[in-house]
Design a protein around this motif. Structure first.
Motif, mmCIF file in Angstrom:
data_model
loop_
_atom_site.group_PDB
_atom_site.id
_atom_site.type_symbol
_atom_site.label_atom_id
_atom_site.label_comp_id
_atom_site.label_asym_id
_atom_site.label_seq_id
_atom_site.Cartn_x
_atom_site.Cartn_y
_atom_site.Cartn_z
ATOM 1 N N ASN A 144 -9.578 -0.977 6.716
ATOM 2 C CA ASN A 144 -9.598 -1.594 5.492
ATOM 3 C C ASN A 144 -8.379 -2.341 5.431
ATOM 4 N N ASN A 148 -7.847 -6.391 4.910
ATOM 5 C CA ASN A 148 -7.254 -7.105 3.838
ATOM 6 C C ASN A 148 -5.942 -7.893 4.496
ATOM 7 N N ALA A 149 -5.445 -7.592 5.575
ATOM 8 C CA ALA A 149 -4.411 -8.330 6.164
ATOM 9 C C ALA A 149 -5.063 -9.968 6.738
ATOM 10 N N LYS A 158 -7.934 -10.978 5.550
ATOM 11 C CA LYS A 158 -8.633 -11.672 4.559
ATOM 12 C C LYS A 158 -7.548 -12.464 3.509
ATOM 13 N N TYR A 159 -6.515 -11.641 3.272
ATOM 14 C CA TYR A 159 -5.530 -12.172 1.957
ATOM 15 C C TYR A 159 -4.221 -13.064 2.828
ATOM 16 N N ILE A 187 3.015 -9.997 -1.846
ATOM 17 C CA ILE A 187 2.567 -9.554 -3.294
ATOM 18 C C ILE A 187 3.657 -9.513 -4.253
ATOM 19 N N VAL A 238 -1.884 -2.240 -6.974
ATOM 20 C CA VAL A 238 -2.859 -2.790 -6.051
ATOM 21 C C VAL A 238 -3.586 -1.652 -5.656
ATOM 22 N N ARG A 283 -7.564 -6.646 -8.651
ATOM 23 C CA ARG A 283 -7.627 -7.912 -7.692
ATOM 24 C C ARG A 283 -6.496 -8.617 -8.356
ATOM 25 N N LEU A 284 -5.707 -9.046 -7.597
ATOM 26 C CA LEU A 284 -4.508 -9.824 -8.079
ATOM 27 C C LEU A 284 -4.598 -11.342 -8.062
ATOM 28 N N GLY A 332 -14.638 -9.334 -2.467
ATOM 29 C CA GLY A 332 -14.023 -7.887 -2.648
ATOM 30 C C GLY A 332 -13.896 -7.425 -4.205
ATOM 31 N N GLY A 346 -12.043 -5.115 -5.344
ATOM 32 C CA GLY A 346 -10.671 -4.094 -5.892
ATOM 33 C C GLY A 346 -11.028 -2.634 -5.614
ATOM 34 N N LEU A 347 -11.895 -2.550 -4.633
ATOM 35 C CA LEU A 347 -11.976 -0.983 -4.442
ATOM 36 C C LEU A 347 -11.474 -0.408 -3.082
ATOM 37 N N GLY A 348 -11.179 -1.392 -2.071
ATOM 38 C CA GLY A 348 -10.815 -0.991 -0.683
ATOM 39 C C GLY A 348 -9.581 -0.194 -0.860
ATOM 40 N N LEU A 349 -8.347 -0.419 -1.336
ATOM 41 C CA LEU A 349 -7.412 0.079 -1.372
ATOM 42 C C LEU A 349 -7.022 1.543 -2.396
ATOM 43 N N TYR A 350 -8.009 1.326 -3.324
ATOM 44 C CA TYR A 350 -8.395 2.658 -4.260
ATOM 45 C C TYR A 350 -8.787 3.772 -3.321
ATOM 46 N N PHE A 378 1.649 -2.612 4.606
ATOM 47 C CA PHE A 378 1.107 -1.587 4.044
ATOM 48 C C PHE A 378 0.968 -0.200 5.079
HETATM 49 P P1 ADP Z 1 -10.443 -6.142 -2.568
HETATM 50 O O1 ADP Z 1 -12.041 -5.586 -2.574
HETATM 51 O O2 ADP Z 1 -10.516 -7.191 -3.762
HETATM 52 O O3 ADP Z 1 -10.003 -6.432 -1.124
HETATM 53 P P2 ADP Z 1 -8.423 -3.913 -2.429
HETATM 54 O O4 ADP Z 1 -8.474 -2.945 -2.954
HETATM 55 O O5 ADP Z 1 -8.626 -4.141 -0.847
HETATM 56 O O6 ADP Z 1 -9.704 -4.759 -2.909
HETATM 57 O O7 ADP Z 1 -7.241 -4.983 -2.747
HETATM 58 C C1 ADP Z 1 -6.709 -5.219 -3.944
HETATM 59 C C2 ADP Z 1 -5.943 -6.353 -4.200
HETATM 60 O O8 ADP Z 1 -4.851 -6.324 -3.463
HETATM 61 C C3 ADP Z 1 -6.494 -7.608 -3.541
HETATM 62 O O9 ADP Z 1 -7.498 -8.223 -4.494
HETATM 63 C C4 ADP Z 1 -5.519 -8.489 -3.086
HETATM 64 O O10 ADP Z 1 -5.130 -9.128 -4.354
HETATM 65 C C5 ADP Z 1 -4.242 -7.683 -2.979
HETATM 66 N N1 ADP Z 1 -3.973 -7.274 -1.308
HETATM 67 C C6 ADP Z 1 -4.487 -6.458 -0.458
HETATM 68 N N2 ADP Z 1 -3.975 -6.469 0.642
HETATM 69 C C7 ADP Z 1 -3.042 -7.541 0.588
HETATM 70 C C8 ADP Z 1 -2.715 -8.351 1.608
HETATM 71 N N3 ADP Z 1 -2.509 -7.770 2.853
HETATM 72 N N4 ADP Z 1 -1.883 -9.411 1.250
HETATM 73 C C9 ADP Z 1 -1.845 -9.867 -0.014
HETATM 74 N N5 ADP Z 1 -2.447 -9.250 -1.145
HETATM 75 C C10 ADP Z 1 -3.329 -8.107 -0.671
#
Ligand code: ADP
Length: 524
Positions: free
Chosen positions: A414, A418-419, A421-422, A451, A459, A465-466, A476, A478-482, A507
């Motif tokens: 995850n 994220n790394a 994707k974002y 961020i 987050v 989601r930010l 996404g 906004g569940l991955g980090l949760y 992270f």
């Molecule tokens: P999602 O399913 O939206 O990816 P996550 O819980 O994984 O949900 O992430 C929550 C939010 O945290 C994301 O929508 C994004 O805005 C921010 N985020 C997560 N990882 C990163 C990253 N590596 N760089 C920048 N923003 C991030």
């Protein structure tokens, strides 16, 4: 048992005493009694009257009152009543109060033009002075009338003080914010709850125009304007405004969603004297509502996108000519598979999240070499053909942890996803394992957009989601980090982010070393 007669009380202690007690002391002086009790009937709808003693403990005063009341019920007729009771007839409990000089008790009805106030009772009446003073009806009536009026005034004062104390504690300890203003809408007082909500000190607000302090807006963010302010409305209409939702600003400019109830306070002449405003912080409920509507839109978008793509490809493939284009066929089937994977990932994340919420996701911990997990995650990540270069740094002697391998792989995957994707511009992602005396730590670093500090704490929230990501440019919900956080916490570890806007994010999560781990683990 020793009783301090009233005349041994110094003048100073009489002066310091409650005014009603001082009044009673003076009555004792007048009666030349060893002890006195006031038996006041309930006033103005109060549930209870008041018994006070002087020269004897309160418990004895109560006993005296009870005993004399019984006698008065049977014997006292007329107004006022003087009841003489020889010492021999006293019940032992009352006799115990002290040796009366000539063995008499007296009960005097307290009444004035307004009505009856109860009784003044005395024991140990000694002097002829008292008897002679009381014997002359007009003198007696004057003394008792004065006593009654004073007792009434003191009782009312007491009731007012009690009311004031009650109001003061409501004001001080209320969980809601309370603000009072004068007729010109200048702040006169503010309770601690509102001080805290607004980050303003009450003394700094005092005397200032309330609109300038609260800067109210409607829920849509439009300035409310003075005319639409609930306090102004209450002043103008005379009716309270109840639970009006609006947004106010804290001292540092933060927007706070509140429900406000206001009322005007009028003088006897009907002039507005002041206003009261009750401020309830509803920002949590508001955030929850926003969250719920976001969840619905994000989740439905996330589910609908792959379904639409799959449906599109499937209907193209159902045409007869599709079979003739072998390359196109393979490409479309590949896309269908990818979208089906995305769909299944999304659904399993939703399931995961609801199981975490229900507290029922069990771990299967076993001794685990995190280095091995990192290598396999990197291998899988590279196999997906993602264009980022991935650098792994991990010492060979990483201590073992007690962990559920599959879940930890999910966490790492995850963070890597994220790394990528974002931080699409970020060429390199680095993944690092290291350890301390307590734990093994894994960090995933990108050089993406970063961020903002204020968002970093959120987050890991569910469905969070930010910024730009919230408008679904990237998939996404906004569940991955949760989910990552829930898994890491279930292992007794921590997860955190360090990030700088424009420079990238790291992270990290920690897992306690095997000898420190507590098992079994359940996510909740
Ligand atoms: P999602 O399913 O939206 O990816 P996550 O819980 O994984 O949900 O992430 C929550 C939010 O945290 C994301 O929508 C994004 O805005 C921010 N985020 C997560 N990882 C990163 C990253 N590596 N760089 C920048 N923003 C991030």
């Amino acid at each position: 048992m020793s009783v301090t007669p009233y005349y041994r009380q110094t003048n100073r202690s009489i002066l310091r005493a409650d005014p009603l007690e001082a009044l009673l002391a003076n009555a004792a002086l007048l009666l030349d009694a060893q002890g006195c009790a006031l038996d006041l009937v309930p006033q103005r709808g109060a549930p209870e009257g008041l018994i006070l003693g002087w020269g004897m403990p309160l418990s004895d005063a109560r006993q005296l009152v009870r005993w004399l009341r019984g006698r008065l019920d049977r014997e006292a007729r007329g107004d006022p009543v003087v009841l003489m009771v020889p010492a021999e007839q006293w019940p032992p409990s009352v006799a115990r109060l002290g040796a009366p000089n000539d063995g008499e008790a007296v009960a005097l009805r307290l009444a004035d033009g307004v009505g009856s106030m109860g009784w003044l009772m005395g024991i140990g009446i000694s002097g002829m002075t008292a008897r002679s003073a009381l014997a002359i009806p007009r003198q007696r009536a004057a003394i008792l009338g004065q006593l009654t009026a004073q007792a009434r005034a003191q009782l009312e004062l007491r009731a007012l003080r009690e009311q004031r104390d009650q109001l003061e504690s409501i004001f001080r300890f209320s969980g809601d914010g309370i603000l009072t203003v004068d007729a010109d809408l200048r702040i006169t007082a503010c309770n601690p709850a509102l001080e805290q909500l607004l980050s303003w000190r009450a003394k700094d607000m005092q005397g200032r125009f309330y609109y300038d302090i609260l800067r109210p807006e409607d829920p849509q963010g439009e300035p409310l304007g003075l005319a639409r302010c609930p306090l102004v409305e209450a002043f103008a209409t005379g009716s309270p405004v109840v639970a009006r939702e609006m947004v106010i600003r804290s001292r540092d400019g933060q927007r706070i969603h509140v429900a406000v109830t206001t009322a005007a306070v009028y003088s006897d002449e009907g002039q507005v004297m002041s206003g009261v405003m009750n401020v309830r912080d509803v920002s949590r409920q508001h955030a929850q509502e926003v969250l719920t509507s976001n969840v619905v839109s994000v989740v439905s978008h996330e589910l609908q996108t792959p379904i639409a793509i799959i449906k599109g490809y499937a209907s193209t493939l159902s045409r007869p000519e599709a079979m003739r284009d072998e390359e196109g066929l393979r490409r479309r089937l590949g896309a269908i598979e990818e979208e089906a994977d995305r769909l299944s990932h999304m659904v399993s994340n939703l399931l995961y999240a609801s199981r975490i919420q229900a507290g029922g996701l069990a771990m299967e911990p076993a001794p685990l070499d995190v280095g091995v997990v990192l290598k396999s995650c990197v291998r899988r990540f590279r196999a997906r053909g993602i264009r980022h270069t991935l650098r792994l740094r991990c010492p060979a002697n990483l201590p073992l942890v007690m962990a559920d391998r599959e879940r930890i792989e999910e966490v790492v995957a995850n963070l890597l996803d994220n790394a990528a994707k974002y931080a699409p511009q970020s060429r390199a992602i680095s993944i690092e394992g290291h350890f301390t005396g307590e734990a093994v730590i894994v960090s995933v670093t990108d050089t993406g957009p970063g961020i903002p500090l204020r968002d970093q704490a959120h987050v890991f929230d569910r469905f969070r989601r930010l910024g730009d990501n919230a408008d679904a440019q990237t998939g996404g919900a906004g569940l991955g980090l949760y989910i990552c956080q829930a898994i890491v916490h279930a292992h007794g570890g921590q997860i955190w982010v360090e990030s700088e806007v424009g420079r990238g994010s790291t992270f990290s999560f920690s897992l306690p070393r095997m000898e420190k781990a507590a098992v079994p683990m359940v996510i909740g």
